[in-house]
Design an enzyme around this catalytic site. Sequence first.
Site, mmCIF file in Angstrom:
data_model
loop_
_atom_site.group_PDB
_atom_site.id
_atom_site.type_symbol
_atom_site.label_atom_id
_atom_site.label_comp_id
_atom_site.label_asym_id
_atom_site.label_seq_id
_atom_site.Cartn_x
_atom_site.Cartn_y
_atom_site.Cartn_z
ATOM 1 N N SER A 1 -6.661 -2.454 2.000
ATOM 2 C CA SER A 1 -6.960 -1.832 0.698
ATOM 3 C C SER A 1 -7.534 -2.807 -0.326
ATOM 4 C CB SER A 1 -5.698 -1.171 0.109
ATOM 5 O OG SER A 1 -5.345 -0.040 0.852
ATOM 6 N N GLU B 1 0.816 -1.220 0.000
ATOM 7 C CA GLU B 1 0.000 0.000 0.000
ATOM 8 C C GLU B 1 0.854 1.276 0.000
ATOM 9 O OE1 GLU B 1 -3.549 -0.326 2.689
ATOM 10 O OE2 GLU B 1 -2.510 -2.129 3.355
ATOM 11 N N GLU C 1 -13.228 -5.286 9.781
ATOM 12 C CA GLU C 1 -11.836 -5.048 10.178
ATOM 13 C C GLU C 1 -11.661 -3.634 10.696
ATOM 14 O OE1 GLU C 1 -8.932 -4.229 6.855
ATOM 15 O OE2 GLU C 1 -10.515 -5.182 5.680
ATOM 16 N N TYR D 1 -9.667 3.582 -5.097
ATOM 17 C CA TYR D 1 -8.574 4.514 -5.394
ATOM 18 C C TYR D 1 -8.569 5.096 -6.802
ATOM 19 C CZ TYR D 1 -6.870 2.637 -1.032
ATOM 20 O OH TYR D 1 -6.771 2.261 0.273
ATOM 21 N N ASP E 1 -14.612 -1.011 9.445
ATOM 22 C CA ASP E 1 -15.449 -1.372 8.304
ATOM 23 C C ASP E 1 -16.511 -2.379 8.732
ATOM 24 O OD1 ASP E 1 -13.851 0.279 6.800
ATOM 25 O OD2 ASP E 1 -12.615 -1.339 5.992
ATOM 26 N N ASN F 1 -8.928 -0.391 10.586
ATOM 27 C CA ASN F 1 -7.763 0.230 9.938
ATOM 28 C C ASN F 1 -7.168 1.235 10.915
ATOM 29 O OD1 ASN F 1 -8.134 -0.612 6.893
ATOM 30 N ND2 ASN F 1 -10.140 -0.118 7.716
ATOM 31 N N GLY G 1 -6.499 5.759 5.030
ATOM 32 C CA GLY G 1 -6.086 6.690 3.983
ATOM 33 C C GLY G 1 -6.507 8.122 4.258
ATOM 34 N N ARG H 1 -10.441 3.585 11.594
ATOM 35 C CA ARG H 1 -11.681 3.382 10.844
ATOM 36 C C ARG H 1 -12.099 1.927 10.973
ATOM 37 N NH1 ARG H 1 -10.429 3.395 5.316
ATOM 38 N NH2 ARG H 1 -11.461 1.380 5.193
#
Length: 316
Positions: free
Chosen positions: A160, A30, A280, A226, A266, A282, A286, A264
């Site tokens: 990602s 990443e 998960e 992205y 999800d 993070n 990003g 974050r």
Amino acid sequence: MSQYAFPPLRATDPAAFGRVAVLLGGTSSEAEVSRDSGRNVLEALRARGVDATAVDGISALAQALVQRRFDRVFNILHGHKGGGEDGIVQGLMEAFGMPYTGSDVLGSALSMDKVRTKQVWLSLGLPTPRYVRLLSGEDVHQAAATLGLPVIVKPANEGSSVGVTRVFSDADLEAAVELAARYDGELLMEQLIEGDELTVAILGDVALPSIRIVPKGQWYDYHAKYVAEDTQYLCPGLQGQDEAEIGRIALAAFQAAGCKGWGRVDVMRDRASGNFYLLEVNTAPGMTSHSLVPKSAQQAGIGFEELCWRILEQTL
């Protein structure tokens, strides 16, 4: 007046931060996303008068730590194996007594491992899709039969949407495993929850407004994250009681995984039952033009520059 209770800023003078390293890039899968995030953070901090400098990768940081060139680190490395989300760089900074943003060694290492994160959540009664750890040489068809198709096959330690496949037919299992096995670590097969894809940003002890992600294609893959310009982000993603509940679950999941500072979570919402399922955490999400934490913060009344400032403040 915002419904989100943020504490007053702890610092108003950028000099309070001293010399700040914005840690970006690295050597993980990443790395390029991280460089993009890092450039944005660097620009935002400098716009507020912070003495910030980009540092690319862990080796460059180690050198800077030895030379005592910085007073604190804004970690925006993504991923593992040379990324900053697996606890390794956190251990390095702890060893040098260097303040840094985000989760510590435990929170970073644990949440990078999706299998063990799920084990913690399940032990606390938090909802997450049923799963099977795929060990080397294991019968993937048997594993899929245990869970029931459709399933998702993914590396247990990547982010990602790297190496992830949605599998609807038994014939596609081998190819999915082959793709996921290109990445290090264990593989994870998970029950596929069909419904809304949601994410909840965490800032300090506050769950920010949820975002419902509506990709143009079938699902929210690397391209939709992205590259694509037609992915829709609806914020807040839910209303009323549902919004309060997803915030509660996300914050509980974040803290259960030993995470802190910002991040974050999800979540999937099953279309048939309306139930939430945690996917998960993070720990260094990003901060690109497509990223979700800035979108959510904006909805709660916090612009990008203030968001970066508030994250950096947590190192004081």
